[in-house]
Motif scaffolding. Structure first.
Motif, PDB file in Angstrom:
ATOM      1  N   MET A  47       0.822  -1.203   0.000  1.00 36.59           N
ATOM      2  CA  MET A  47       0.000   0.000   0.000  1.00 36.59           C
ATOM      3  C   MET A  47       0.866   1.269   0.000  1.00 36.59           C
ATOM      4  N   GLU A  48       1.885   1.260   0.852  1.00 36.15           N
ATOM      5  CA  GLU A  48       2.698   2.483   0.961  1.00 36.15           C
ATOM      6  C   GLU A  48       3.417   2.813  -0.345  1.00 36.15           C
ATOM      7  N   ARG A  49       3.810   1.781  -1.102  1.00 32.95           N
ATOM      8  CA  ARG A  49       4.471   2.034  -2.387  1.00 32.95           C
ATOM      9  C   ARG A  49       3.497   2.677  -3.387  1.00 32.95           C
ATOM     10  N   ILE A  50       2.253   2.253  -3.342  1.00 31.66           N
ATOM     11  CA  ILE A  50       1.243   2.855  -4.222  1.00 31.66           C
ATOM     12  C   ILE A  50       1.067   4.322  -3.887  1.00 31.66           C
ATOM     13  N   TRP A  51       1.017   4.627  -2.592  1.00 34.68           N
ATOM     14  CA  TRP A  51       0.856   6.015  -2.165  1.00 34.68           C
ATOM     15  C   TRP A  51       2.058   6.853  -2.579  1.00 34.68           C
ATOM     16  N   VAL A  52       3.260   6.295  -2.400  1.00 32.13           N
ATOM     17  CA  VAL A  52       4.480   7.026  -2.761  1.00 32.13           C
ATOM     18  C   VAL A  52       4.525   7.288  -4.261  1.00 32.13           C
ATOM     19  N   TRP A  53       4.187   6.295  -5.062  1.00 26.85           N
ATOM     20  CA  TRP A  53       4.202   6.484  -6.514  1.00 26.85           C
ATOM     21  C   TRP A  53       3.104   7.432  -6.975  1.00 26.85           C
ATOM     22  N   THR A  54       2.015   7.504  -6.243  1.00 22.19           N
ATOM     23  CA  THR A  54       0.973   8.486  -6.547  1.00 22.19           C
ATOM     24  C   THR A  54       1.504   9.900  -6.337  1.00 22.19           C
ATOM     25  N   VAL A  55       2.227  10.099  -5.241  1.00 20.45           N
ATOM     26  CA  VAL A  55       2.848  11.405  -4.973  1.00 20.45           C
ATOM     27  C   VAL A  55       3.855  11.746  -6.065  1.00 20.45           C
ATOM     28  N   ARG A  56       4.686  10.792  -6.421  1.00 20.16           N
ATOM     29  CA  ARG A  56       5.697  11.021  -7.459  1.00 20.16           C
ATOM     30  C   ARG A  56       5.050  11.358  -8.803  1.00 20.16           C
ATOM     31  N   ALA A  57       4.023  10.599  -9.164  1.00 21.84           N
ATOM     32  CA  ALA A  57       3.379  10.794 -10.465  1.00 21.84           C
ATOM     33  C   ALA A  57       2.718  12.164 -10.552  1.00 21.84           C
ATOM     34  N   TRP A  58       2.038  12.583  -9.493  1.00 18.97           N
ATOM     35  CA  TRP A  58       1.373  13.883  -9.550  1.00 18.97           C
ATOM     36  C   TRP A  58       2.392  15.017  -9.611  1.00 18.97           C
ATOM     37  N   TRP A  59       3.479  14.866  -8.847  1.00 20.67           N
ATOM     38  CA  TRP A  59       4.512  15.901  -8.901  1.00 20.67           C
ATOM     39  C   TRP A  59       5.114  15.971 -10.308  1.00 20.67           C
ATOM     40  N   ALA A  60       5.364  14.829 -10.931  1.00 19.82           N
ATOM     41  CA  ALA A  60       5.919  14.808 -12.282  1.00 19.82           C
ATOM     42  C   ALA A  60       4.964  15.459 -13.281  1.00 19.82           C
ATOM     43  N   ALA A  61       3.653  15.378 -13.002  1.00 21.38           N
ATOM     44  CA  ALA A  61       2.665  15.917 -13.928  1.00 21.38           C
ATOM     45  C   ALA A  61       2.360  17.386 -13.703  1.00 21.38           C
ATOM     46  N   LEU A  62       2.888  17.987 -12.649  1.00 25.98           N
ATOM     47  CA  LEU A  62       2.559  19.374 -12.330  1.00 25.98           C
ATOM     48  C   LEU A  62       2.840  20.371 -13.460  1.00 25.98           C
ATOM     49  N   PRO A  63       3.958  20.244 -14.193  1.00 24.54           N
ATOM     50  CA  PRO A  63       4.183  21.201 -15.292  1.00 24.54           C
ATOM     51  C   PRO A  63       3.075  21.179 -16.343  1.00 24.54           C
ATOM     52  N   PHE A  64       2.388  20.039 -16.473  1.00 23.11           N
ATOM     53  CA  PHE A  64       1.329  19.917 -17.470  1.00 23.11           C
ATOM     54  C   PHE A  64      -0.045  20.274 -16.894  1.00 23.11           C
ATOM     55  N   SER A  65      -0.204  20.111 -15.571  1.00 22.83           N
ATOM     56  CA  SER A  65      -1.493  20.411 -14.949  1.00 22.83           C
ATOM     57  C   SER A  65      -1.547  21.849 -14.442  1.00 22.83           C
ATOM     58  N   ALA A  66      -0.592  22.215 -13.592  1.00 20.94           N
ATOM     59  CA  ALA A  66      -0.580  23.571 -13.032  1.00 20.94           C
ATOM     60  C   ALA A  66       0.279  24.540 -13.834  1.00 20.94           C
ATOM     61  N   GLY A  67       1.161  24.005 -14.692  1.00 21.08           N
ATOM     62  CA  GLY A  67       2.077  24.855 -15.449  1.00 21.08           C
ATOM     63  C   GLY A  67       1.416  25.936 -16.273  1.00 21.08           C
ATOM     64  N   PRO A  68       0.409  25.613 -17.089  1.00 22.10           N
ATOM     65  CA  PRO A  68      -0.235  26.652 -17.912  1.00 22.10           C
ATOM     66  C   PRO A  68      -0.862  27.773 -17.079  1.00 22.10           C
ATOM     67  N   VAL A  69      -1.445  27.419 -15.945  1.00 24.84           N
ATOM     68  CA  VAL A  69      -2.053  28.437 -15.086  1.00 24.84           C
ATOM     69  C   VAL A  69      -0.978  29.352 -14.502  1.00 24.84           C
ATOM     70  N   LEU A  70       0.112  28.764 -14.060  1.00 23.28           N
ATOM     71  CA  LEU A  70       1.215  29.558 -13.522  1.00 23.28           C
ATOM     72  C   LEU A  70       1.814  30.452 -14.599  1.00 23.28           C
ATOM     73  N   ALA A  71       1.958  29.928 -15.807  1.00 25.65           N
ATOM     74  CA  ALA A  71       2.514  30.723 -16.905  1.00 25.65           C
ATOM     75  C   ALA A  71       1.627  31.925 -17.209  1.00 25.65           C
ATOM     76  N   ASP A  72       0.305  31.715 -17.199  1.00 23.39           N
ATOM     77  CA  ASP A  72      -0.622  32.823 -17.459  1.00 23.39           C
ATOM     78  C   ASP A  72      -0.549  33.871 -16.355  1.00 23.39           C
ATOM     79  N   ALA A  73      -0.388  33.403 -15.114  1.00 23.11           N
ATOM     80  CA  ALA A  73      -0.318  34.337 -13.993  1.00 23.11           C
ATOM     81  C   ALA A  73       0.974  35.140 -14.004  1.00 23.11           C
ATOM     82  N   LEU A  74       2.054  34.545 -14.496  1.00 25.78           N
ATOM     83  CA  LEU A  74       3.344  35.227 -14.513  1.00 25.78           C
ATOM     84  C   LEU A  74       3.521  36.131 -15.734  1.00 25.78           C
ATOM     85  N   SER A  75       2.767  35.888 -16.790  1.00 25.39           N
ATOM     86  CA  SER A  75       2.977  36.625 -18.046  1.00 25.39           C
ATOM     87  C   SER A  75       2.861  38.141 -17.913  1.00 25.39           C
ATOM     88  N   PRO A  76       1.941  38.701 -17.098  1.00 26.05           N
ATOM     89  CA  PRO A  76       1.868  40.163 -17.035  1.00 26.05           C
ATOM     90  C   PRO A  76       2.896  40.808 -16.100  1.00 26.05           C
TER      91      PRO A  76
END
Length: 281
Positions: free
Chosen positions: A1-30
């Protein structure tokens, strides 16, 4: 179970540039070029450092992850305040919040702490005292994260005097905060071949080894027992280690010699602790 939880954390962090990245880019652009460049570079450096660090099971990387994910949540909320697509921003923030909570869970902590265990030993993190849990840890987290980023961002915004002052002060405070958080990952109840070791600088002066023959029972705490409370006021289920004879140890700071018939401890994973005790003691 703990390995599944750890890999879930890793996977979401790896995906952040694609999930939160566009929003952050829009906020920083001005924003101003220097400030935008500094913030963007800092975000990429943190993302890469945490991604690589998460692949190494160690208490230090546990602290890094537990600081970075709440920080990512704050950044996502800030970026989403003026976003046009509020639904997607809310979804990303909610998922980031869920993963941040997951990173604070006992199974994830157990996985990273046991990355430095030796041989057949099993290390169980101890729950922090309630005062630290409610006040100390959140404050240390804010100071640690804010201390690192405030100075460089002020300098990037051309607030030279304030930034010049805040940068060294903030980094010093951040170092203190991170060290304090790391010290909490060094509080363990360790099952070793010889018995159980209590490694807790908040409760005992030196690591206390209770050999198997010196332990008569390892159960949930009993009411009215003559036991010394070494939990520091932690909440939740408390376990009691009863000795077959008097247990002697030194209290921290005062180095006062203390003797007890039983000890009260608060590991994060009480069920696992009892299971290990049944098998090993």
């Amino acid at each position: 179970m703990e390995r599944i939880w750890v890999w879930t954390v890793r996977a979401w962090w790896a995906a952040l540039p694609f999930s939160a990245g566009p929003v952050l880019a829009d906020a920083l652009s001005p924003t101003a070029t220097a400030w935008r460049t500094t913030a963007s570079l800092g975000l990429w450096v943190v993302w890469a450092a945490v991604l690589l660090g998460s692949l190494v099971a160690h208490p230090k990387t546990l602290v890094l992850i537990r600081l970075a994910l709440p920080g990512a949540l704050v950044a996502s909320v800030w970026a989403g305040l003026g976003a046009a697509d509020g639904l997607s921003v809310t979804l990303v923030a909610a998922l980031t919040a869920a993963i941040a909570v997951l990173s604070l869970s006992a199974p994830v902590g157990h996985f990273f702490v046991n990355g430095i265990s030796y041989g057949d030993e099993v290390r169980l993190l101890l729950r922090p005292p309630v005062v630290l849990l409610v006040v100390g840890i959140p404050v240390a987290g804010v100071v640690s994260t804010g201390g690192w980023v405030s100075g460089p961002l002020l300098l990037a915004a051309e607030h030279w005097i304030l930034g010049g002052i805040i940068t060294p002060v903030g980094w010093c405070l951040a170092a203190i905060g991170i060290r304090s958080l790391y010290s909490l990952t060094q509080r363990w109840l360790v099952f070793v071949p010889a018995g159980v070791l209590l490694h807790d600088h908040l409760a005992v002066q030196d690591p206390l080894l209770l050999r198997r023959r010196a332990i008569s029972s390892f159960t949930a705490a009993e009411r009215g027992a003559n036991a010394v409370d070494l939990t520091g006021g932690a909440t939740g289920l408390i376990l009691q280690i009863t000795g077959s004879g008097p247990i002697s140890f030194l209290l921290p700071k005062t180095r006062t010699q203390t003797t007890a018939d039983a000890l009260l401890v608060a590991p994060c994973r009480c069920g696992l602790a009892v299971s290990l005790a049944e098998k090993r003691l």
